[in-house]
Design an enzyme around this catalytic site. Sequence first.
Site, short mmCIF file in Angstrom:
data_model
loop_
_atom_site.label_atom_id
_atom_site.label_comp_id
_atom_site.label_asym_id
_atom_site.label_seq_id
_atom_site.Cartn_x
_atom_site.Cartn_y
_atom_site.Cartn_z
N TYR A 208 26.68 17.19 45.38
CA TYR A 208 27.91 17.25 44.54
C TYR A 208 29.20 16.81 44.82
CZ TYR A 208 31.42 19.62 42.19
OH TYR A 208 32.99 19.83 41.54
N GLU A 228 22.34 12.63 39.75
CA GLU A 228 21.26 13.86 40.23
C GLU A 228 21.68 14.36 41.42
OE1 GLU A 228 17.44 12.91 39.69
OE2 GLU A 228 17.96 12.46 37.56
N CYS A 262 15.91 18.69 46.88
CA CYS A 262 16.88 19.03 46.13
C CYS A 262 16.33 20.33 45.19
CB CYS A 262 17.20 17.95 44.97
SG CYS A 262 15.67 17.40 44.22
N TRP A 425 13.60 15.43 34.41
CA TRP A 425 14.21 15.93 35.57
C TRP A 425 15.84 15.83 35.36
CZ3 TRP A 425 12.85 19.09 39.03
CH2 TRP A 425 13.45 19.31 40.18
P1 NAD Z 1 25.13 11.95 49.75
O1 NAD Z 1 26.01 12.40 48.86
O2 NAD Z 1 25.66 12.01 51.24
O3 NAD Z 1 24.82 10.00 49.94
C1 NAD Z 1 24.26 9.71 48.69
C2 NAD Z 1 24.48 8.32 48.40
O4 NAD Z 1 25.83 8.03 48.04
C3 NAD Z 1 24.10 7.55 49.79
O5 NAD Z 1 23.52 6.25 49.64
C4 NAD Z 1 25.30 7.58 50.51
O6 NAD Z 1 25.93 6.30 51.05
C5 NAD Z 1 26.25 6.89 49.12
N1 NAD Z 1 27.80 7.52 49.25
C6 NAD Z 1 28.09 8.21 49.96
N2 NAD Z 1 29.62 8.38 49.72
C7 NAD Z 1 29.96 7.44 48.52
C8 NAD Z 1 31.02 7.04 47.85
N3 NAD Z 1 32.32 7.54 48.15
N4 NAD Z 1 30.77 6.37 46.89
C9 NAD Z 1 29.70 5.87 46.62
N5 NAD Z 1 28.46 6.05 47.19
C10 NAD Z 1 28.66 7.02 48.34
O7 NAD Z 1 24.07 12.61 49.62
P2 NAD Z 1 22.62 12.60 50.66
O8 NAD Z 1 22.79 13.30 51.86
O9 NAD Z 1 21.85 11.11 50.74
O10 NAD Z 1 21.38 13.33 49.77
C11 NAD Z 1 21.31 14.79 49.79
C12 NAD Z 1 21.74 15.26 48.58
O11 NAD Z 1 21.20 14.70 47.44
C13 NAD Z 1 21.48 16.80 48.47
O12 NAD Z 1 22.49 17.57 47.77
C14 NAD Z 1 20.45 17.04 47.49
O13 NAD Z 1 20.11 17.93 46.85
C15 NAD Z 1 20.65 15.77 46.68
N6 NAD Z 1 19.50 15.37 46.07
C16 NAD Z 1 19.23 15.47 44.60
C17 NAD Z 1 18.14 15.11 43.83
C18 NAD Z 1 17.92 15.30 42.33
O14 NAD Z 1 16.85 14.67 41.88
N7 NAD Z 1 18.80 16.21 41.81
C19 NAD Z 1 17.30 14.32 44.64
C20 NAD Z 1 17.25 14.27 46.06
C21 NAD Z 1 18.52 14.72 46.55
#
Ligand code: NAD
Length: 467
Positions: A208, A228, A262, A425
């Site tokens: 988020y 997502e 997630c 989804w």
């Molecule tokens: P994250 O938000 O740390 O990173 C996600 C992506 O965003 C990475 O590729 C990262 O490099 C990039 N990123 C980070 N900062 C950015 C910015 N300022 N601008 C643009 N891109 C940026 O999340 P994560 O640790 O990779 O994933 C875990 C999270 O994802 C959990 O909260 C999980 O619930 C969620 N998730 C949701 C779903 C869904 O379908 N709803 C599926 C999988 C994971």
Amino acid sequence: MKILNPATHALIAEVTEDGAGSVRAKYARARAAQPAWAALPIKKRLDAIRAFRARITDMQATLARTLTLEVGKPIRQSRNELNGFLGRIDFFLAEAPRTLREQKVHADAKQNLEERVSHEPLGVIANISAWNYPYFVGGNVFIPALIAGNAVLYKPSEYATLTGLHIAAMLYESGVPIDVFIPVVGGPAIGAALLRLAVDGVFFTGSYATGAKVGAAAGRRMAKVQLELGGKDPIYVCDDVDVKAAASGIADGAFYNTGQSCCSVERVYVHQKIYDAFVDAFVAEVKGFKVGDPLDESSYIGPVTRRPQLDVLRRQVADAKRKGATLLAGGGSLKGKGNWFEPTVFANVDHRMSLMKDESFGPVIGIQKVTDDAQAIALMNDTEYGLTAGVYTRDEKRARRILGQVHSGSVYWNCCDRVSPRLPWTGVGHSGIGVTLGTQGIETFTRPKAWHVALESGLTPMHCRYH
Ligand code: NAD
């Protein structure tokens, strides 16, 4: 960029990270290549994706090993993800031609007029992805996006870079042009650099906190944005269940993928009549989980993928203990190298505790006693998230009544931690905006074009008015 094994902290590989300049150059290549890709008959694009599916099947053992090495996913679960991914590709191959077909929505024989809708690709899209299921969450975007005629700038998570590069190589071997699918390598700064480009759509999977920044950046550019995000997904166990079976299913839903899904079960509410029996059965299940080397076929729990997440888990454990929760299993990091955290279960928790309010995204869970269905519903809805929620009961009417009042994108009756390619989804609140999967998750990579077609020229001006 150094790629470390989360199980051992050993260096697996070093890859060259993109910079703002190389990201701009990749964007220019994608922009130039997209029209020719979109102009191909859809059959050609489907053929490429079909060939990609065959490559995944051929390469499965190598791909599973890479996934396990870089994200720490137990090897059997890596293979499960790849098998599940094949099923998703099959869904897209079968549904996309139907969903993307031009539709006649109205015909007026007297006036010789037809109204039609076609589905135009968005253009160049940014696909910024998470690491926890890189094939699923990446593929939910790039497969239908490519089939619909888009060019994709794919930024795998910095924790799943090698998998992202494998995906690109297999797509190229399958006939997707190198300028139509381009991996962008790096962390947050590179994700942010992508958002400064004039992409036509931003499809983000992640937390988020990051999603809020991504949404704001995309909004300023008027690019379509889909987010997502995370969840704090609840399950309620009613008093009429088979306690052992429910405990076993829910423990799996909470700890599979080391609790890093997630849609992992993140909170459990149990009817007071069966609370003690459920807690005993649940703890017995969790104590039976084999924690260990993710390359070992018998391991069920691996390391936590991101090292900083260990601090989140430690803080939640300390907070729950301080506020009076009862620790029944685990509770801390495991000794040795790597990001290891014990499978942890707390009973007697409540909503003052971070464990029941903030996404844990790891092998930690709280179980809370409730007096009745109304209290369970109120607690399930006491969250800013709304990704999934479930109920275990033998009574379908009761399940429908409860699930009908719960605010979430998906609901589960007698199951949990499940995603189907056939169903949309989507999330509510802090769980995000937009849809992947289902036919809606194909259409979302297109914009509708409205066709007003006078089959014979010479409609009078009156007919051209908007009615
Ligand atoms: P994250 O938000 O740390 O990173 C996600 C992506 O965003 C990475 O590729 C990262 O490099 C990039 N990123 C980070 N900062 C950015 C910015 N300022 N601008 C643009 N891109 C940026 O999340 P994560 O640790 O990779 O994933 C875990 C999270 O994802 C959990 O909260 C999980 O619930 C969620 N998730 C949701 C779903 C869904 O379908 N709803 C599926 C999988 C994971």
